[in-house]
Write a protein that holds these residues in place. Structure first.
Motif, PDB file in Angstrom:
ATOM      1  N   MET A   1      42.710  35.240  39.346  1.00  0.00           N
ATOM      2  CA  MET A   1      43.360  35.938  40.739  1.00  0.00           C
ATOM      3  C   MET A   1      41.590  36.060  41.571  1.00  0.00           C
ATOM      4  N   ASP A   2      41.797  36.177  42.728  1.00  0.00           N
ATOM      5  CA  ASP A   2      40.192  36.248  43.091  1.00  0.00           C
ATOM      6  C   ASP A   2      40.831  37.759  43.809  1.00  0.00           C
ATOM      7  N   ILE A   3      39.846  37.976  44.910  1.00  0.00           N
ATOM      8  CA  ILE A   3      39.388  39.455  44.798  1.00  0.00           C
ATOM      9  C   ILE A   3      40.390  40.431  46.413  1.00  0.00           C
ATOM     10  N   ALA A   4      40.158  38.857  46.825  1.00  0.00           N
ATOM     11  CA  ALA A   4      40.778  39.303  47.347  1.00  0.00           C
ATOM     12  C   ALA A   4      43.103  39.281  47.799  1.00  0.00           C
ATOM     13  N   THR A   5      43.308  38.386  46.647  1.00  0.00           N
ATOM     14  CA  THR A   5      44.647  38.780  46.155  1.00  0.00           C
ATOM     15  C   THR A   5      44.647  39.904  44.977  1.00  0.00           C
ATOM     16  N   ARG A   6      43.835  40.866  44.236  1.00  0.00           N
ATOM     17  CA  ARG A   6      43.902  42.001  43.394  1.00  0.00           C
ATOM     18  C   ARG A   6      44.028  42.469  44.439  1.00  0.00           C
ATOM     19  N   ALA A   7      43.175  42.674  45.368  1.00  0.00           N
ATOM     20  CA  ALA A   7      43.379  43.963  46.699  1.00  0.00           C
ATOM     21  C   ALA A   7      45.085  44.155  47.186  1.00  0.00           C
ATOM     22  N   THR A   8      45.365  42.445  47.378  1.00  0.00           N
ATOM     23  CA  THR A   8      46.387  42.889  48.319  1.00  0.00           C
ATOM     24  C   THR A   8      47.503  43.344  47.192  1.00  0.00           C
ATOM     25  N   THR A   9      47.978  43.025  45.805  1.00  0.00           N
ATOM     26  CA  THR A   9      48.315  43.092  44.964  1.00  0.00           C
ATOM     27  C   THR A   9      48.178  45.006  44.477  1.00  0.00           C
TER      28      THR A   9
ATOM     29  N   VAL B   1      33.781  47.395  33.294  1.00  0.00           N
ATOM     30  CA  VAL B   1      35.627  47.404  33.264  1.00  0.00           C
ATOM     31  C   VAL B   1      36.160  46.156  34.278  1.00  0.00           C
ATOM     32  N   CYS B   2      35.477  45.860  35.074  1.00  0.00           N
ATOM     33  CA  CYS B   2      36.520  44.895  36.052  1.00  0.00           C
ATOM     34  C   CYS B   2      36.047  43.483  35.226  1.00  0.00           C
ATOM     35  N   GLY B   3      35.191  43.355  34.480  1.00  0.00           N
ATOM     36  CA  GLY B   3      35.451  42.080  33.819  1.00  0.00           C
ATOM     37  C   GLY B   3      35.860  42.114  32.475  1.00  0.00           C
ATOM     38  N   ALA B   4      36.007  42.990  31.869  1.00  0.00           N
ATOM     39  CA  ALA B   4      37.275  43.515  31.281  1.00  0.00           C
ATOM     40  C   ALA B   4      38.393  42.531  31.536  1.00  0.00           C
ATOM     41  N   VAL B   5      38.506  42.968  32.510  1.00  0.00           N
ATOM     42  CA  VAL B   5      40.133  42.232  32.655  1.00  0.00           C
ATOM     43  C   VAL B   5      39.717  41.953  34.473  1.00  0.00           C
ATOM     44  N   PRO B   6      40.187  40.947  33.805  1.00  0.00           N
ATOM     45  CA  PRO B   6      40.356  39.830  34.790  1.00  0.00           C
ATOM     46  C   PRO B   6      41.015  39.510  35.905  1.00  0.00           C
ATOM     47  N   ASP B   7      41.957  40.176  35.495  1.00  0.00           N
ATOM     48  CA  ASP B   7      42.966  39.737  36.308  1.00  0.00           C
ATOM     49  C   ASP B   7      43.915  41.347  36.548  1.00  0.00           C
ATOM     50  N   LEU B   8      43.456  42.013  36.008  1.00  0.00           N
ATOM     51  CA  LEU B   8      43.580  43.522  36.713  1.00  0.00           C
ATOM     52  C   LEU B   8      43.747  43.648  37.674  1.00  0.00           C
ATOM     53  N   PRO B   9      44.093  44.779  38.876  1.00  0.00           N
ATOM     54  CA  PRO B   9      42.785  45.146  39.748  1.00  0.00           C
ATOM     55  C   PRO B   9      42.821  46.351  39.385  1.00  0.00           C
TER      56      PRO B   9
ATOM     57  N   VAL C   1      42.127  48.613  26.008  1.00  0.00           N
ATOM     58  CA  VAL C   1      43.583  48.809  25.585  1.00  0.00           C
ATOM     59  C   VAL C   1      44.274  49.248  26.521  1.00  0.00           C
ATOM     60  N   VAL C   2      44.205  50.467  27.454  1.00  0.00           N
ATOM     61  CA  VAL C   2      45.033  50.014  28.350  1.00  0.00           C
ATOM     62  C   VAL C   2      45.818  48.751  29.341  1.00  0.00           C
ATOM     63  N   ALA C   3      45.063  47.770  29.270  1.00  0.00           N
ATOM     64  CA  ALA C   3      45.377  46.660  30.112  1.00  0.00           C
ATOM     65  C   ALA C   3      46.265  45.716  28.579  1.00  0.00           C
ATOM     66  N   GLU C   4      46.332  45.763  28.098  1.00  0.00           N
ATOM     67  CA  GLU C   4      47.113  45.595  26.586  1.00  0.00           C
ATOM     68  C   GLU C   4      48.291  46.035  26.630  1.00  0.00           C
ATOM     69  N   ALA C   5      48.510  47.749  26.751  1.00  0.00           N
ATOM     70  CA  ALA C   5      49.202  48.543  26.891  1.00  0.00           C
ATOM     71  C   ALA C   5      50.470  48.222  27.733  1.00  0.00           C
ATOM     72  N   GLY C   6      49.458  47.381  28.747  1.00  0.00           N
ATOM     73  CA  GLY C   6      50.855  46.825  29.821  1.00  0.00           C
ATOM     74  C   GLY C   6      51.413  46.847  30.931  1.00  0.00           C
ATOM     75  N   PHE C   7      49.529  48.417  31.594  1.00  0.00           N
ATOM     76  CA  PHE C   7      49.755  48.682  33.004  1.00  0.00           C
ATOM     77  C   PHE C   7      48.964  47.063  34.246  1.00  0.00           C
ATOM     78  N   PRO C   8      49.989  47.487  35.403  1.00  0.00           N
ATOM     79  CA  PRO C   8      49.480  46.525  36.443  1.00  0.00           C
ATOM     80  C   PRO C   8      48.069  46.388  36.566  1.00  0.00           C
ATOM     81  N   ALA C   9      47.751  48.285  37.000  1.00  0.00           N
ATOM     82  CA  ALA C   9      46.354  48.012  37.221  1.00  0.00           C
ATOM     83  C   ALA C   9      45.397  49.438  36.555  1.00  0.00           C
ATOM     84  N   LEU C  10      44.511  49.425  37.069  1.00  0.00           N
ATOM     85  CA  LEU C  10      43.560  50.587  36.258  1.00  0.00           C
ATOM     86  C   LEU C  10      43.241  51.568  37.605  1.00  0.00           C
TER      87      LEU C  10
END
Length: 253
Positions: free
Chosen positions: A1-9, A73-81, A33-42
């Protein structure tokens, strides 16, 4: 997911009709850890990030330090905003701040009106709104729906104002008009004050809460019923974990 898409999300998540909880993390491990818990963004908090680095909050870190943490942090969860607390902007021009933040991978930011690099003075209403507006303009020019979360410390400095609630509303309205996408009145004292803010402001409102004990305005369920759009933890999640960590290791000392 590119940065523009993550921002819009991330922006869209503020407008689903439900309360968006953005757990506040401070390093790659806590983010994972939080990403694995299922949150859509951090969210990344400046206070816990600084603590994790052995530095002080209130811009005891440099911008380079803060962005190093954001990048990890962003590198650890590249698909999350991810949205990051940039304190009062580290005395950095808006366009440069936006460019460097996006390069680090974040798609939202907090900007507060206490200027730590200038002795902790509080920006004037128009001054803070102008900085918020310049950040929004820089993001728009980059073609990214950066979620600008404008913060006011009117309640933190309540002794400076005859009516801190009215001051917070004035400051947040000015930021909304300048282009902020969320309002962050820190330390809202109670549910009545929060209700007044929700009624006065057009856009989303961010409330800080403790994931165990809630906020001065109520529990998560209370905040949901009131129509709060966004909840973050600030330094409270990290602080809440400290006794648990001590209890876990103490029997082995």
């Amino acid at each position: 997911m590119d940065i523009a898409t993550r921002a819009t999300t991330l922006l869209d998540l503020h407008h689903t009709g439900t309360t968006l909880v953005l757990p506040t993390v401070w390093d790659a491990w806590s983010a994972g850890v939080v990403a694995e818990a299922g949150f859509p963004a951090l969210s990344i908090g400046s206070h816990p990030l600084a603590d994790s680095r052995g530095q002080a909050d209130n811009e005891g870190m440099t911008l380079d330090d803060a962005l190093d943490g954001v990048r990890r942090v962003c590198g650890a969860v590249p698909d999350l905003p991810v949205t990051a607390d940039m304190e009062s902007g580290y005395a950095t021009p808006a366009a440069e701040l936006v460019e460097r933040l996006l390069e680090a991978g974040a798609v939202g930011l907090n900007i507060e009106d206490t200027v730590h690099s200038e002795g902790g003075r509080l920006r004037e209403v128009t001054e803070h709104a102008d900085y918020i507006g310049a950040i929004r303009q820089a993001a728009d020019a980059a073609g990214v729906d950066l979620v600008v979360n404008a913060r006011t410390d009117a309640f933190v400095h309540a002794d400076r104002f005859a009516d801190p609630l009215a001051e917070a509303i004035t400051r947040m309205k000015a930021c909304e008009e300048a282009g902020s996408r969320s309002s962050y009145p820190v330390r809202v004292p109670d549910a009545a004050a929060l209700q007044s803010l929700l009624e006065a402001l057009a856009g989303p409102v961010n409330v800080t809460a403790n994931p165990r004990s809630g906020s001065p305005a109520g529990s998560l369920e209370d905040l949901q019923v009131m129509g709060v759009h966004r909840v973050t933890f600030g330094p409270l999640l990290m602080k809440e974990l400290a006794p648990d960590l001590a209890a876990l290791v103490t029997p082995w000392r």
